[in-house]
Write an enzyme that holds these catalytic residues in place. Sequence first.
Site, mmCIF file in Angstrom:
data_model
loop_
_atom_site.group_PDB
_atom_site.id
_atom_site.type_symbol
_atom_site.label_atom_id
_atom_site.label_comp_id
_atom_site.label_asym_id
_atom_site.label_seq_id
_atom_site.Cartn_x
_atom_site.Cartn_y
_atom_site.Cartn_z
ATOM 1 N N HIS A 1 0.833 -1.218 0.000
ATOM 2 C CA HIS A 1 0.000 0.000 0.000
ATOM 3 C C HIS A 1 0.861 1.259 0.000
ATOM 4 O O HIS A 1 0.375 2.345 -0.287
ATOM 5 C CB HIS A 1 -0.882 0.053 1.249
ATOM 6 C CG HIS A 1 -1.731 -1.152 1.448
ATOM 7 N ND1 HIS A 1 -2.930 -1.338 0.804
ATOM 8 C CD2 HIS A 1 -1.566 -2.249 2.235
ATOM 9 C CE1 HIS A 1 -3.468 -2.496 1.190
ATOM 10 N NE2 HIS A 1 -2.659 -3.063 2.049
ATOM 11 N N HIS B 1 6.261 6.699 6.009
ATOM 12 C CA HIS B 1 5.794 6.172 4.724
ATOM 13 C C HIS B 1 5.246 7.323 3.899
ATOM 14 O O HIS B 1 5.186 8.468 4.372
ATOM 15 C CB HIS B 1 4.713 5.094 4.944
ATOM 16 C CG HIS B 1 3.512 5.648 5.607
ATOM 17 N ND1 HIS B 1 3.337 5.659 6.986
ATOM 18 C CD2 HIS B 1 2.420 6.267 5.097
ATOM 19 C CE1 HIS B 1 2.204 6.248 7.281
ATOM 20 N NE2 HIS B 1 1.631 6.632 6.154
ATOM 21 N N HIS C 1 2.440 8.828 0.571
ATOM 22 C CA HIS C 1 1.254 8.737 -0.279
ATOM 23 C C HIS C 1 1.555 9.621 -1.484
ATOM 24 O O HIS C 1 2.155 10.698 -1.335
ATOM 25 C CB HIS C 1 0.018 9.252 0.470
ATOM 26 C CG HIS C 1 -0.214 8.542 1.784
ATOM 27 N ND1 HIS C 1 -1.051 7.449 1.906
ATOM 28 C CD2 HIS C 1 0.292 8.759 3.021
ATOM 29 C CE1 HIS C 1 -1.053 7.036 3.166
ATOM 30 N NE2 HIS C 1 -0.233 7.804 3.870
ATOM 31 N N GLU D 1 -2.526 13.573 0.860
ATOM 32 C CA GLU D 1 -3.781 13.220 1.552
ATOM 33 C C GLU D 1 -4.437 14.465 2.131
ATOM 34 O O GLU D 1 -5.635 14.704 1.922
ATOM 35 C CB GLU D 1 -3.504 12.189 2.644
ATOM 36 C CG GLU D 1 -2.975 10.871 2.068
ATOM 37 C CD GLU D 1 -3.346 9.667 2.898
ATOM 38 O OE1 GLU D 1 -2.964 9.616 4.085
ATOM 39 O OE2 GLU D 1 -4.045 8.790 2.380
ATOM 40 N N HIS E 1 4.392 10.753 5.968
ATOM 41 C CA HIS E 1 3.888 10.635 7.337
ATOM 42 C C HIS E 1 4.944 9.961 8.209
ATOM 43 O O HIS E 1 5.426 8.874 7.876
ATOM 44 C CB HIS E 1 2.599 9.805 7.367
ATOM 45 C CG HIS E 1 1.451 10.494 6.709
ATOM 46 N ND1 HIS E 1 0.390 9.815 6.137
ATOM 47 C CD2 HIS E 1 1.205 11.809 6.503
ATOM 48 C CE1 HIS E 1 -0.470 10.689 5.631
ATOM 49 N NE2 HIS E 1 0.007 11.898 5.841
ATOM 50 N N THR F 1 -5.252 7.092 8.139
ATOM 51 C CA THR F 1 -5.887 7.324 6.834
ATOM 52 C C THR F 1 -6.009 6.031 6.027
ATOM 53 O O THR F 1 -6.382 6.049 4.864
ATOM 54 C CB THR F 1 -5.095 8.342 6.000
ATOM 55 O OG1 THR F 1 -3.838 7.752 5.633
ATOM 56 C CG2 THR F 1 -4.885 9.635 6.763
HETATM 57 N N1 LIG Z 1 -1.457 7.173 6.845
HETATM 58 S S1 LIG Z 1 -1.264 6.888 8.391
HETATM 59 O O1 LIG Z 1 -0.168 7.689 8.899
HETATM 60 O O2 LIG Z 1 -2.526 7.100 9.062
HETATM 61 C C1 LIG Z 1 -0.792 5.227 8.605
HETATM 62 C C2 LIG Z 1 -0.380 4.772 9.841
HETATM 63 C C3 LIG Z 1 0.024 3.432 9.972
HETATM 64 C C4 LIG Z 1 0.473 2.915 11.244
HETATM 65 C C5 LIG Z 1 1.626 2.147 11.290
HETATM 66 C C6 LIG Z 1 2.033 1.626 12.483
HETATM 67 C C7 LIG Z 1 1.291 1.843 13.637
HETATM 68 C C8 LIG Z 1 0.164 2.622 13.572
HETATM 69 C C9 LIG Z 1 -0.250 3.163 12.377
HETATM 70 C C10 LIG Z 1 0.048 2.578 8.886
HETATM 71 C C11 LIG Z 1 -0.344 3.075 7.662
HETATM 72 C C12 LIG Z 1 -0.315 2.193 6.509
HETATM 73 C C13 LIG Z 1 0.065 2.698 5.286
HETATM 74 C C14 LIG Z 1 0.109 1.853 4.202
HETATM 75 C C15 LIG Z 1 -0.217 0.504 4.334
HETATM 76 C C16 LIG Z 1 -0.603 0.024 5.554
HETATM 77 C C17 LIG Z 1 -0.647 0.862 6.654
HETATM 78 C C18 LIG Z 1 -0.778 4.398 7.508
HETATM 79 ZN ZN LIG Z 2 0.079 7.845 5.844
#
Ligand SMILES: NS(=O)(=O)c1cc(-c2ccccc2)cc(-c2ccccc2)c1
Ligand SMILES: [Zn+2]
Length: 263
Positions: free
Chosen positions: A66, A91, A93, A104, A117, A198
């Site tokens: 993702h 990570h 977007h 986002e 983020h 998100t």
């Molecule tokens: N966009 S986000 O910041 O709200 C976000 C936070 C976390 C997250 C990660 C660890 C603990 C807690 C929250 C994981 C993702 C994510 C993005 C792509 C695929 C799967 C998950 C995205």
């Molecule tokens: Zn994110």
Amino acid sequence: GTKWTYAGPEGQDHWDENYPYCGGAFQSPININSELMRFDPTLRPINVRNYNLSPNEQLTFGNNGHSVQLSLPSKMYISGLPHYYSAAQLHFHWGSSSKPMGSEHLVNNKQYAAEMHIVHYNSDKYPNISMAVDKSDGLAVLGVLIEVGEFNPAFEQFLKFLNGIKYRDQKVQVPGFNIRSLLPTQLNEYYRYDGSLTTPPCYPSVLWTVFRNPVTLSHEQYMALATTLFSSHAQDSVSVMLNSNYRKPQPMDSRIVLVSFKE
Ligand SMILES: NS(=O)(=O)c1cc(-c2ccccc2)cc(-c2ccccc2)c1
Ligand SMILES: [Zn+2]
């Protein structure tokens, strides 16, 4: 959990069928609109601590299908918030090669090319991120808007490894570097609001800080991010490109956005 995507039958309009919070209140991202902003003189500059990682430290840089994410050591933390928050991962977007608009958060309806983020958890109250992820005071995420412009040498320190993680679940080790160099210069100018993850499961557990000033990537750096990656595994018969991995702006409900700067 079950599969989810950004478009199609498991796309964001269907997330709430398997992940009820995604259809709930306090969702992110939002369109940060001037009419909903209120200056808050109590908002302190964000202090980042231990962000300058030694090249002897190895960070895991992976494609999770993702997004691409860089693991971060929990000795990195931020202060200046109601609690200390320790880093977990960062990570991105982004949009696509034909549509370089994939942030986002929007600012007065302007969508940027991409968004980074940096995810932190409340280490005053929770021993690890898994215990914090679904608590209302569990997470603090720093959002950095990204626009296409000057080449960014800081981002190059991990973008140069993208070809090693083209497919889902591929990972590489990258040498540590100063994560502070990924952030904008002014950490005292930001938007603040209560929101959510998100992505599914969309827990309303995030204290969002979106910095006012964007950082840049060159066109080539942006295209590398937008055209190199697949959300499918290397062995899958059908290859699916990984791009346009952004959630649409969510209803504000009764929320306002606090702002740390006057104009
Ligand atoms: N966009 S986000 O910041 O709200 C976000 C936070 C976390 C997250 C990660 C660890 C603990 C807690 C929250 C994981 C993702 C994510 C993005 C792509 C695929 C799967 C998950 C995205
Ligand atoms: Zn994110």
